[in-house]
Design a protein around this motif. Sequence first.
Motif, short mmCIF file in Angstrom:
data_model
loop_
_atom_site.label_atom_id
_atom_site.label_comp_id
_atom_site.label_asym_id
_atom_site.label_seq_id
_atom_site.Cartn_x
_atom_site.Cartn_y
_atom_site.Cartn_z
N ARG A 124 0.83 -1.21 0.00
CA ARG A 124 0.00 0.00 0.00
C ARG A 124 0.87 1.26 0.00
N ASP A 125 2.11 1.12 0.47
CA ASP A 125 3.04 2.27 0.53
C ASP A 125 3.89 2.41 -0.73
N ARG A 126 4.21 1.30 -1.38
CA ARG A 126 5.10 1.34 -2.54
C ARG A 126 4.81 0.16 -3.45
N THR A 127 5.10 0.36 -4.72
CA THR A 127 4.92 -0.71 -5.71
C THR A 127 6.30 -1.23 -6.11
N PRO A 128 6.57 -2.50 -5.86
CA PRO A 128 7.87 -3.04 -6.23
C PRO A 128 7.93 -3.35 -7.73
N SER A 129 9.13 -3.53 -8.21
CA SER A 129 9.31 -4.00 -9.59
C SER A 129 8.98 -5.48 -9.68
N LEU A 130 9.14 -6.18 -8.54
CA LEU A 130 8.95 -7.63 -8.47
C LEU A 130 8.65 -8.02 -7.03
N MET A 131 7.82 -9.05 -6.85
CA MET A 131 7.61 -9.63 -5.53
C MET A 131 8.02 -11.09 -5.57
N VAL A 132 8.80 -11.50 -4.55
CA VAL A 132 9.17 -12.90 -4.35
C VAL A 132 8.34 -13.35 -3.16
N LEU A 133 7.41 -14.27 -3.41
CA LEU A 133 6.35 -14.58 -2.45
C LEU A 133 6.33 -16.05 -2.05
N ASP A 134 6.47 -16.30 -0.75
CA ASP A 134 6.32 -17.65 -0.23
C ASP A 134 4.84 -17.99 -0.18
N ILE A 135 4.50 -19.23 -0.42
CA ILE A 135 3.09 -19.65 -0.40
C ILE A 135 2.60 -19.92 1.02
N LYS A 136 3.44 -20.54 1.84
CA LYS A 136 3.01 -20.87 3.21
C LYS A 136 3.56 -19.84 4.18
N LEU A 137 2.66 -18.99 4.65
CA LEU A 137 2.99 -17.95 5.62
C LEU A 137 2.13 -18.16 6.86
N PRO A 138 2.51 -17.58 7.99
CA PRO A 138 1.76 -17.85 9.22
C PRO A 138 0.34 -17.27 9.25
N ASP A 139 0.08 -16.19 8.53
CA ASP A 139 -1.23 -15.56 8.64
C ASP A 139 -2.09 -15.70 7.39
N LEU A 140 -1.50 -15.54 6.24
CA LEU A 140 -2.21 -15.66 4.96
C LEU A 140 -1.38 -16.53 4.03
N SER A 141 -2.02 -17.23 3.15
CA SER A 141 -1.24 -17.96 2.14
C SER A 141 -0.82 -16.97 1.06
N GLY A 142 0.19 -17.34 0.30
CA GLY A 142 0.58 -16.50 -0.83
C GLY A 142 -0.57 -16.31 -1.80
N TRP A 143 -1.39 -17.34 -1.98
CA TRP A 143 -2.55 -17.23 -2.87
C TRP A 143 -3.55 -16.21 -2.33
N ASP A 144 -3.74 -16.20 -0.99
CA ASP A 144 -4.62 -15.20 -0.37
C ASP A 144 -4.09 -13.78 -0.61
N ILE A 145 -2.78 -13.63 -0.48
CA ILE A 145 -2.17 -12.31 -0.72
C ILE A 145 -2.42 -11.86 -2.15
N LEU A 146 -2.22 -12.76 -3.10
CA LEU A 146 -2.46 -12.41 -4.51
C LEU A 146 -3.92 -12.04 -4.75
N ASP A 147 -4.84 -12.75 -4.12
CA ASP A 147 -6.27 -12.40 -4.22
C ASP A 147 -6.53 -11.01 -3.66
N ARG A 148 -5.96 -10.73 -2.51
CA ARG A 148 -6.19 -9.42 -1.87
C ARG A 148 -5.57 -8.29 -2.69
N ILE A 149 -4.41 -8.54 -3.27
CA ILE A 149 -3.76 -7.52 -4.10
C ILE A 149 -4.68 -7.14 -5.26
N SER A 150 -5.26 -8.14 -5.90
CA SER A 150 -6.09 -7.86 -7.07
C SER A 150 -7.40 -7.16 -6.70
N ASN A 151 -7.81 -7.24 -5.43
CA ASN A 151 -9.07 -6.62 -5.00
C ASN A 151 -8.90 -5.37 -4.14
N ASP A 152 -7.67 -4.94 -3.93
CA ASP A 152 -7.42 -3.79 -3.06
C ASP A 152 -7.10 -2.56 -3.91
N PRO A 153 -7.98 -1.57 -3.92
CA PRO A 153 -7.75 -0.38 -4.75
C PRO A 153 -6.54 0.45 -4.30
#
Length: 123
Positions: free
Chosen positions: A42-71
């Motif tokens: 929300r603060d900055r847009t990276p050129s690239l994200m390196v994303l682990d799928i198994k995280l303690p709070d959200l899965s990487g897939w959940d993060i990708l879903d939220r990114i696509s739905n967060d204005p």
Amino acid sequence: MPSVLIVEDEANVRKLVSVNLTRRGYQVFEAKDGQQALAQLRDRTPSLMVLDIKLPDLSGWDILDRISNDPMIEARFPVLVMTASIMEAHVDPDKFPSVVEVLIKPFSTTKLLSAVERALRFS
């Protein structure tokens, strides 16, 4: 030089990726979980994200879903997915078009750097 957001809960893996990219001149930002990643996006847009799928709070897939739905997040950047599970290595390109490659842990530095270069060319 391009900026990379590394989202990984395992400190040793996060540091390995970060050190290797920093040494090659990339500007690196780190997040240890999904909430930190979303806050940084929300603060900055990276050129690239390196994303682990198994995280303690959200899965990487959940993060990708939220990114696509967060204005508040500019979602136009490539994503490299990391996973230790071959079962989670399949990506639905229609649902997650930003994912350009999956890295299976453990991976070599050479493989990481090649994947980063390919992903940045993809964008």
